[in-house]
Design a protein around this motif. Sequence first.
Motif, mmCIF file in Angstrom:
data_model
loop_
_atom_site.group_PDB
_atom_site.id
_atom_site.type_symbol
_atom_site.label_atom_id
_atom_site.label_comp_id
_atom_site.label_asym_id
_atom_site.label_seq_id
_atom_site.Cartn_x
_atom_site.Cartn_y
_atom_site.Cartn_z
ATOM 1 N N ASN A 1 0.822 -1.222 0.000
ATOM 2 C CA ASN A 1 0.000 0.000 0.000
ATOM 3 C C ASN A 1 0.850 1.265 0.000
ATOM 4 O OD1 ASN A 1 -2.489 -1.512 0.253
ATOM 5 N ND2 ASN A 1 -1.811 -1.923 2.336
ATOM 6 N N PHE A 2 1.640 1.409 -1.043
ATOM 7 C CA PHE A 2 2.516 2.572 -1.141
ATOM 8 C C PHE A 2 1.942 3.517 -2.190
ATOM 9 C CE2 PHE A 2 6.760 4.184 -2.913
ATOM 10 C CZ PHE A 2 6.899 5.155 -1.939
ATOM 11 N N GLN A 3 1.534 4.715 -1.750
ATOM 12 C CA GLN A 3 0.998 5.723 -2.671
ATOM 13 C C GLN A 3 1.866 6.968 -2.580
ATOM 14 O OE1 GLN A 3 -2.938 4.946 -0.774
ATOM 15 N NE2 GLN A 3 -3.708 5.469 -2.815
ATOM 16 N N PRO A 4 2.899 7.030 -3.428
ATOM 17 C CA PRO A 4 3.855 8.145 -3.318
ATOM 18 C C PRO A 4 3.181 9.495 -3.569
ATOM 19 C CG PRO A 4 4.671 6.436 -4.823
ATOM 20 C CD PRO A 4 3.250 6.095 -4.496
ATOM 21 N N ASP A 5 3.527 10.466 -2.750
ATOM 22 C CA ASP A 5 3.037 11.832 -2.967
ATOM 23 C C ASP A 5 4.185 12.844 -2.943
ATOM 24 O OD1 ASP A 5 3.688 12.016 -0.270
ATOM 25 O OD2 ASP A 5 1.604 11.936 0.409
ATOM 26 N N SER A 6 5.419 12.331 -2.944
ATOM 27 C CA SER A 6 6.579 13.222 -2.855
ATOM 28 C C SER A 6 7.779 12.561 -3.513
ATOM 29 C CB SER A 6 6.882 13.482 -1.376
ATOM 30 O OG SER A 6 8.074 14.230 -1.248
ATOM 31 N N CYS A 7 8.465 13.310 -4.353
ATOM 32 C CA CYS A 7 9.687 12.797 -4.977
ATOM 33 C C CYS A 7 10.741 13.885 -4.921
ATOM 34 C CB CYS A 7 9.404 12.372 -6.414
ATOM 35 S SG CYS A 7 10.877 11.917 -7.343
ATOM 36 N N LEU A 8 11.757 13.633 -4.118
ATOM 37 C CA LEU A 8 12.884 14.566 -3.982
ATOM 38 C C LEU A 8 13.921 14.215 -5.042
ATOM 39 C CD1 LEU A 8 14.571 16.693 -2.368
ATOM 40 C CD2 LEU A 8 15.327 14.798 -0.905
ATOM 41 N N ILE A 9 14.377 15.209 -5.769
ATOM 42 C CA ILE A 9 15.406 15.033 -6.799
ATOM 43 C C ILE A 9 16.690 15.662 -6.270
ATOM 44 C CG2 ILE A 9 16.068 15.569 -9.187
ATOM 45 C CD1 ILE A 9 12.955 16.075 -9.639
ATOM 46 N N ASN A 10 17.707 14.845 -6.092
ATOM 47 C CA ASN A 10 19.007 15.367 -5.638
ATOM 48 C C ASN A 10 20.039 15.104 -6.722
ATOM 49 O OD1 ASN A 10 18.620 14.525 -2.120
ATOM 50 N ND2 ASN A 10 18.445 16.500 -3.133
ATOM 51 N N VAL A 11 20.777 16.137 -7.091
ATOM 52 C CA VAL A 11 21.824 16.000 -8.098
ATOM 53 C C VAL A 11 23.180 16.234 -7.432
ATOM 54 C CG1 VAL A 11 22.749 16.883 -10.276
ATOM 55 C CG2 VAL A 11 20.269 16.632 -9.977
ATOM 56 N N TYR A 12 24.030 15.223 -7.545
ATOM 57 C CA TYR A 12 25.371 15.243 -6.960
ATOM 58 C C TYR A 12 26.387 15.496 -8.066
ATOM 59 C CZ TYR A 12 23.382 12.736 -2.903
ATOM 60 O OH TYR A 12 22.640 12.363 -1.809
ATOM 61 N N THR A 13 27.269 16.466 -7.884
ATOM 62 C CA THR A 13 28.422 16.631 -8.770
ATOM 63 C C THR A 13 29.658 16.226 -7.964
ATOM 64 O OG1 THR A 13 28.449 18.957 -8.187
ATOM 65 C CG2 THR A 13 27.377 18.392 -10.257
ATOM 66 N N PRO A 14 30.815 15.995 -8.626
ATOM 67 C CA PRO A 14 31.963 15.485 -7.877
ATOM 68 C C PRO A 14 32.257 16.310 -6.612
ATOM 69 C CG PRO A 14 32.366 15.293 -10.202
ATOM 70 C CD PRO A 14 31.065 16.026 -10.073
ATOM 71 N N LEU B 1 26.499 8.522 -12.301
ATOM 72 C CA LEU B 1 27.730 8.038 -11.652
ATOM 73 C C LEU B 1 27.420 7.229 -10.390
ATOM 74 C CD1 LEU B 1 30.001 11.195 -12.016
ATOM 75 C CD2 LEU B 1 29.968 9.119 -13.426
ATOM 76 N N PRO B 2 28.237 6.213 -10.116
ATOM 77 C CA PRO B 2 28.067 5.424 -8.888
ATOM 78 C C PRO B 2 28.518 6.216 -7.659
ATOM 79 C CG PRO B 2 30.054 4.726 -10.020
ATOM 80 C CD PRO B 2 29.383 5.755 -10.918
ATOM 81 N N ILE B 3 27.989 5.790 -6.504
ATOM 82 C CA ILE B 3 28.382 6.442 -5.246
ATOM 83 C C ILE B 3 28.391 5.363 -4.158
ATOM 84 C CG2 ILE B 3 26.103 7.056 -4.278
ATOM 85 C CD1 ILE B 3 27.324 10.004 -4.075
ATOM 86 N N THR B 4 29.135 5.605 -3.106
ATOM 87 C CA THR B 4 29.158 4.671 -1.980
ATOM 88 C C THR B 4 28.118 5.100 -0.954
ATOM 89 O OG1 THR B 4 31.481 4.219 -2.352
ATOM 90 C CG2 THR B 4 30.595 3.606 -0.193
ATOM 91 N N PHE B 5 27.169 4.193 -0.724
ATOM 92 C CA PHE B 5 26.053 4.405 0.195
ATOM 93 C C PHE B 5 26.454 3.867 1.573
ATOM 94 C CE2 PHE B 5 22.071 2.240 1.744
ATOM 95 C CZ PHE B 5 21.394 3.386 2.113
ATOM 96 N N MET B 6 26.106 4.580 2.619
ATOM 97 C CA MET B 6 26.410 4.161 3.996
ATOM 98 C C MET B 6 25.098 3.751 4.670
ATOM 99 S SD MET B 6 29.058 7.192 5.132
ATOM 100 C CE MET B 6 28.013 8.575 4.648
ATOM 101 N N ALA C 1 34.122 11.616 -12.453
ATOM 102 C CA ALA C 1 34.016 10.659 -13.559
ATOM 103 C C ALA C 1 32.960 11.185 -14.527
ATOM 104 C CB ALA C 1 33.635 9.263 -13.063
ATOM 105 N N MET C 2 32.716 10.433 -15.565
ATOM 106 C CA MET C 2 31.767 10.837 -16.600
ATOM 107 C C MET C 2 30.847 9.661 -16.884
ATOM 108 S SD MET C 2 31.244 13.525 -18.431
ATOM 109 C CE MET C 2 32.670 14.504 -18.873
ATOM 110 N N HIS C 3 29.543 9.943 -16.989
ATOM 111 C CA HIS C 3 28.586 8.886 -17.339
ATOM 112 C C HIS C 3 27.914 9.243 -18.671
ATOM 113 C CE1 HIS C 3 24.966 6.405 -17.288
ATOM 114 N NE2 HIS C 3 25.642 5.606 -16.488
ATOM 115 N N PRO C 4 27.721 8.248 -19.553
ATOM 116 C CA PRO C 4 27.159 8.566 -20.871
ATOM 117 C C PRO C 4 25.781 9.233 -20.827
ATOM 118 C CG PRO C 4 27.389 6.174 -20.561
ATOM 119 C CD PRO C 4 28.154 6.849 -19.461
ATOM 120 N N LEU C 5 24.955 8.948 -19.840
ATOM 121 C CA LEU C 5 23.609 9.540 -19.818
ATOM 122 C C LEU C 5 23.506 10.820 -18.997
ATOM 123 C CD1 LEU C 5 21.020 6.605 -19.636
ATOM 124 C CD2 LEU C 5 21.926 7.809 -21.613
#
Length: 203
Positions: free
Chosen positions: A101-114, A140-145, A185-189
Amino acid sequence: LSTEISEQATLFHQFLLADDEALLNDIRGVLKQSPLRHLATPAGHKMSVKSSSCGSYGWLSDKHGYRYQNIDPVTGQPWPDIPQSILVKATQVSRLAGFQNFQPDSCLINVYTPGAKMGLHQDKNEADFSKPIVSFSFGLPITFMWGGFKRSDKYQKFSLQHADALVWGGKDRLRYHGVQQLKEAMHPLTGRCRVNLTIRQAG
Ligand code: MD3
Ligand code: FE
């Protein structure tokens, strides 16, 4: 292919790969209406990520604290709708993880640069902690804690890569978590950045 991080947290590797370009295009559409901006922490420090939101509730941080708000303070307008493409993938993956029963009402967009990072924190501004959170990673990949229930608890590290989806809830909902500095780093997309969507039922 998925990794069970714990009983109620699952990492679905490359779940979004078939839809990556469509999802990123839809995010670009949102950002034309509600542009990326640096938010300030309540202590007055500029966050290293740039953020925006879509959905009924947008996540904000400023000198008054952390909260959700219906109006984007930059445009004075409601946040853009959550694109259908995002809602479809988020509810699909949450069901795979066992949350019905997940009805999303919020989407946070975070953009990380190096160099950008997010320190260990808990997500606790939402109304109902029984609802899961879904996160999508692009670029780009990132290390999640992945920590414990106190900031000082030791944490495990996982790589979050392009097109990965992570779902967690239940007893893991209030764990401390964060991401380490994004490496150059650089990612194609996406070019030299990582885009993270955090999809929530906030209200
Ligand atoms: C595990 N974002 O926006 S997403 C956030 O990758 C945030 O940009 C990070 O933390 C990012 O609040 C991590 C994955 C995530 C988010 C919240 C969690 C994992 C979580 C809450 C509890 C446990
Ligand atoms: Fe978080």
